[in-house]
Design a protein around this motif. Structure first.
Motif, PDB file in Angstrom:
ATOM      1  N   VAL A 233       0.253  -1.154   0.294  1.00  0.00           N
ATOM      2  CA  VAL A 233       0.254   0.059   0.279  1.00  0.00           C
ATOM      3  C   VAL A 233       0.958   1.038   0.299  1.00  0.00           C
ATOM      4  N   ALA A 234       0.450   2.534  -0.155  1.00  0.00           N
ATOM      5  CA  ALA A 234       1.277   3.339  -1.148  1.00  0.00           C
ATOM      6  C   ALA A 234       0.157   4.577  -0.435  1.00  0.00           C
ATOM      7  N   SER A 235      -0.933   4.740   0.414  1.00  0.00           N
ATOM      8  CA  SER A 235      -1.505   6.117   0.167  1.00  0.00           C
ATOM      9  C   SER A 235      -3.164   5.221   1.557  1.00  0.00           C
ATOM     10  N   PRO A 236      -3.515   6.300   2.127  1.00  0.00           N
ATOM     11  CA  PRO A 236      -4.217   6.037   3.028  1.00  0.00           C
ATOM     12  C   PRO A 236      -5.310   5.848   2.815  1.00  0.00           C
ATOM     13  N   THR A 237      -5.745   5.953   2.059  1.00  0.00           N
ATOM     14  CA  THR A 237      -6.938   5.606   0.799  1.00  0.00           C
ATOM     15  C   THR A 237      -6.834   3.810   0.415  1.00  0.00           C
ATOM     16  N   GLU A 238      -5.944   3.400   0.054  1.00  0.00           N
ATOM     17  CA  GLU A 238      -5.623   1.892  -0.296  1.00  0.00           C
ATOM     18  C   GLU A 238      -5.369   1.235   0.704  1.00  0.00           C
ATOM     19  N   ILE A 239      -5.219   1.570   2.438  1.00  0.00           N
ATOM     20  CA  ILE A 239      -5.604   1.120   3.184  1.00  0.00           C
ATOM     21  C   ILE A 239      -6.938   0.907   3.725  1.00  0.00           C
ATOM     22  N   LEU A 240      -7.378   2.755   3.975  1.00  0.00           N
ATOM     23  CA  LEU A 240      -8.221   1.789   4.873  1.00  0.00           C
ATOM     24  C   LEU A 240     -10.357   1.372   3.486  1.00  0.00           C
ATOM     25  N   SER A 241      -9.667   1.310   2.340  1.00  0.00           N
ATOM     26  CA  SER A 241     -10.100   0.592   1.298  1.00  0.00           C
ATOM     27  C   SER A 241     -10.203  -0.755   0.750  1.00  0.00           C
ATOM     28  N   SER A 242      -9.214  -1.503   1.729  1.00  0.00           N
ATOM     29  CA  SER A 242      -8.643  -2.821   2.083  1.00  0.00           C
ATOM     30  C   SER A 242     -10.111  -3.713   2.515  1.00  0.00           C
ATOM     31  N   LYS A 243      -9.954  -5.070   2.460  1.00  0.00           N
ATOM     32  CA  LYS A 243     -11.239  -5.547   2.447  1.00  0.00           C
ATOM     33  C   LYS A 243     -10.440  -6.294   3.670  1.00  0.00           C
ATOM     34  N   LEU A 244      -9.586  -6.417   4.040  1.00  0.00           N
ATOM     35  CA  LEU A 244      -8.503  -6.723   5.208  1.00  0.00           C
ATOM     36  C   LEU A 244      -8.624  -5.769   6.573  1.00  0.00           C
ATOM     37  N   VAL A 245      -8.487  -4.355   6.282  1.00  0.00           N
ATOM     38  CA  VAL A 245      -8.299  -3.654   7.489  1.00  0.00           C
ATOM     39  C   VAL A 245      -9.836  -3.507   7.948  1.00  0.00           C
ATOM     40  N   SER A 246     -10.302  -3.141   8.929  1.00  0.00           N
ATOM     41  CA  SER A 246     -11.701  -2.838   9.420  1.00  0.00           C
ATOM     42  C   SER A 246     -11.309  -1.792  10.467  1.00  0.00           C
ATOM     43  N   ARG A 247     -12.532  -1.369  10.916  1.00  0.00           N
ATOM     44  CA  ARG A 247     -12.080  -0.146  12.414  1.00  0.00           C
ATOM     45  C   ARG A 247     -12.440  -1.318  13.528  1.00  0.00           C
ATOM     46  N   VAL A 248     -11.762  -0.930  14.570  1.00  0.00           N
ATOM     47  CA  VAL A 248     -11.475  -1.258  15.782  1.00  0.00           C
ATOM     48  C   VAL A 248     -12.626  -0.586  16.302  1.00  0.00           C
ATOM     49  N   GLU A 249     -14.017  -2.034  16.541  1.00  0.00           N
ATOM     50  CA  GLU A 249     -14.589  -1.837  17.824  1.00  0.00           C
ATOM     51  C   GLU A 249     -15.151  -0.934  18.657  1.00  0.00           C
ATOM     52  N   GLY A 250     -15.917   0.305  18.734  1.00  0.00           N
ATOM     53  CA  GLY A 250     -16.241   0.982  19.943  1.00  0.00           C
ATOM     54  C   GLY A 250     -14.846   2.407  20.037  1.00  0.00           C
ATOM     55  N   THR A 251     -14.830   2.525  18.341  1.00  0.00           N
ATOM     56  CA  THR A 251     -13.732   3.605  18.100  1.00  0.00           C
ATOM     57  C   THR A 251     -13.846   4.621  17.084  1.00  0.00           C
ATOM     58  N   ASP A 252     -14.076   5.500  17.065  1.00  0.00           N
ATOM     59  CA  ASP A 252     -14.545   6.770  15.915  1.00  0.00           C
ATOM     60  C   ASP A 252     -13.031   7.617  15.474  1.00  0.00           C
ATOM     61  N   VAL A 253     -13.300   8.127  14.315  1.00  0.00           N
ATOM     62  CA  VAL A 253     -11.913   8.973  13.631  1.00  0.00           C
ATOM     63  C   VAL A 253     -11.770   9.553  14.440  1.00  0.00           C
TER      64      VAL A 253
ATOM     65  N   PHE B 129      -6.011  13.163  10.739  1.00  0.00           N
ATOM     66  CA  PHE B 129      -7.389  12.190  10.877  1.00  0.00           C
ATOM     67  C   PHE B 129      -6.549  11.062  11.541  1.00  0.00           C
ATOM     68  N   VAL B 130      -7.002  10.265  12.615  1.00  0.00           N
ATOM     69  CA  VAL B 130      -6.676   9.549  12.983  1.00  0.00           C
ATOM     70  C   VAL B 130      -7.468   8.314  13.576  1.00  0.00           C
ATOM     71  N   HIS B 131      -7.109   6.655  12.230  1.00  0.00           N
ATOM     72  CA  HIS B 131      -8.228   5.531  12.709  1.00  0.00           C
ATOM     73  C   HIS B 131      -7.904   4.722  13.674  1.00  0.00           C
TER      74      HIS B 131
ATOM     75  N   VAL C 218      -2.779   2.032  13.723  1.00  0.00           N
ATOM     76  CA  VAL C 218      -3.065   2.996  13.469  1.00  0.00           C
ATOM     77  C   VAL C 218      -2.431   3.326  12.715  1.00  0.00           C
ATOM     78  N   LEU C 219      -3.691   4.633  12.019  1.00  0.00           N
ATOM     79  CA  LEU C 219      -2.937   5.199  10.863  1.00  0.00           C
ATOM     80  C   LEU C 219      -3.740   6.748  11.119  1.00  0.00           C
ATOM     81  N   ARG C 220      -2.531   7.717  11.050  1.00  0.00           N
ATOM     82  CA  ARG C 220      -2.498   8.635  10.619  1.00  0.00           C
ATOM     83  C   ARG C 220      -2.567   9.955   9.460  1.00  0.00           C
ATOM     84  N   PHE C 221      -3.052  10.732   8.737  1.00  0.00           N
ATOM     85  CA  PHE C 221      -2.923  11.096   7.893  1.00  0.00           C
ATOM     86  C   PHE C 221      -3.174  12.684   7.762  1.00  0.00           C
ATOM     87  N   PRO C 222      -3.056  13.330   7.076  1.00  0.00           N
ATOM     88  CA  PRO C 222      -2.811  15.367   6.710  1.00  0.00           C
ATOM     89  C   PRO C 222      -4.997  15.020   6.491  1.00  0.00           C
TER      90      PRO C 222
END
Length: 363
Positions: free
Chosen positions: A71-91, A98-100, A116-120
């Motif tokens: 992966v080379a961008s936050p968009t690629e990470i967030l759109s991956s089917k292997l990635v999900s948000r930790v339950e109970g957390t918000d952006v 932004f911090v995910h 943790v993923l952070r990007f401008p």
């Protein structure tokens, strides 16, 4: 009870390391809102460290390495089917990023891998050196274990404009500012002692040849300084009108402070390059100024700048490690007593700086 404050007890040299009276000392404080952000890339002029660490620590599973290598961008990470948000957390929306808090599914034989993923929030608003410096400072602390400064492990990063991100270790703890009022006095004192030792270490165990940020490869980059500056300053800086660092002396740094204030006001008051920011500029000036007009401020800046050029001075102090934004929201502590510092985060304004300008308080 108020948040903890550690002042003046970092080391025994505090009373003897003040800069001689600067012609801009009160001026810079009065017009701090005019400080600029360093957002253009310059050729590297000096090395801060020659070690180039591996991009991925050897302890993480191979599947994690493989994913982050792909992966080379936050968009690629967030759109991956292997990635999900930790339950109970918000952006989390911070001042600049932004911090995910996310999970990576690396197969049935492994538990979910949190990170943790952070990007401008807006890549045009931050310095081009901000992500680079945040990564570089964390890697510097990890390479130099003698500093004993805990930071999150960096799994992957991209410092390219428009694709900037940091993927790093999830620290399972609390921000110090969130729990400070609820922890026992003994734990508070323990945490304060840890902070004092970290600040002492930054001041006494790291020495550099230049003032500047730290790139991931250990080389010097522009210092991210005064990011809460006036609207449109990043655009002015991209014009290349003044030195953005790294700086080989305090004299160079002070000259750059004057130059960036001068050129910013000159561009927005006398040129047509910042018309899109004029309304916001006037709003900022009205909220900061009570007596002087913007033109009077410009003349004062010009006078101080000309005076320093005519009679420059320097001072001899070591260049040490600084965080630049050290407070309770950037300190992660363990959930239970005794509270231990798990990591110092958000090194965006870090790097090397002259000792009297290093972190000298905590709040």
């Amino acid at each position: 009870m108020a948040s903890p404050t550690v002042v003046g007890e970092v080391d025994q040299h505090d009373n003897s390391t003040q800069l001689p009276p600067l012609v801009l000392s009160t001026f810079v404080k009065s017009f701090e809102f005019l400080s600029t952000k360093d957002d253009i890339q310059v050729q590297l002029r000096a090395l801060l460290d020659h070690d180039v660490p591996p991009q991925f620590p050897p302890s993480i599973p191979e599947a994690v390495r493989t994913f982050f290598s792909s992966v080379a961008s936050p968009t690629e990470i967030l759109s991956s089917k292997l990635v999900s948000r930790v339950e109970g957390t918000d952006v989390i929306k911070g001042g600049y990023n932004f911090v995910h808090i996310l999970n990576l599914d690396i197969g049935q034989s492994h538990p979910l891998f949190p990170f943790v993923l952070r990007f401008p929030i807006d890549p045009d608003f931050i310095s081009r050196s901000q992500t680079r410096t945040a990564v570089g400072c964390m890697l510097y602390c990890q390479r130099h274990t003698e500093l004993n400064i805990p930071t999150p492990v960096v799994y992957a990063y991209n410092c390219t404009y428009g694709s900037e991100f940091i993927a790093m270790e999830y620290l399972d703890g609390d921000t110090l500012s969130h729990v400070w009022l609820d922890i026992p006095e003994e734990d508070r004192q323990n945490v304060i002692n840890q902070i004092v030792e970290i600040m002492r270490s930054m001041r006494t165990k790291a020495n550099f040849r230049v003032i500047g940020g730290i790139s991931p490869d250990g080389s010097a980059c522009p210092l991210v300084d005064g990011m809460d500056g006036g609207v449109g300053m990043g655009l002015v800086e991209s014009f290349g009108l003044y030195d953005t660092g790294p700086y080989e002396s305090v004299r160079e740094y002070v000259q750059a402070v004057f130059d960036r204030q001068f050129h910013y006001l000159d561009q927005i008051l006398h040129k047509s390059t910042l018309l899109a920011h004029e309304a916001k500029f006037k709003e900022e000036m009205m909220s900061c100024l009570r007596v002087s007009t913007p033109e009077e401020i410009f003349e004062r800046v010009k006078s101080k700048r000309d005076g320093f050029r005519a009679h420059p001075y320097d001072c001899e102090h070591p260049f040490v490690l600084r965080h630049g934004d050290l407070h309770g929201r950037n300190v992660i502590v363990s959930h239970s007593s005794p509270r231990c510092i798990l990591g110092i985060i958000d090194w965006d304004f870090g790097g090397s700086h002259v000792l009297p300008f290093a972190d000298d308080y905590f709040e």
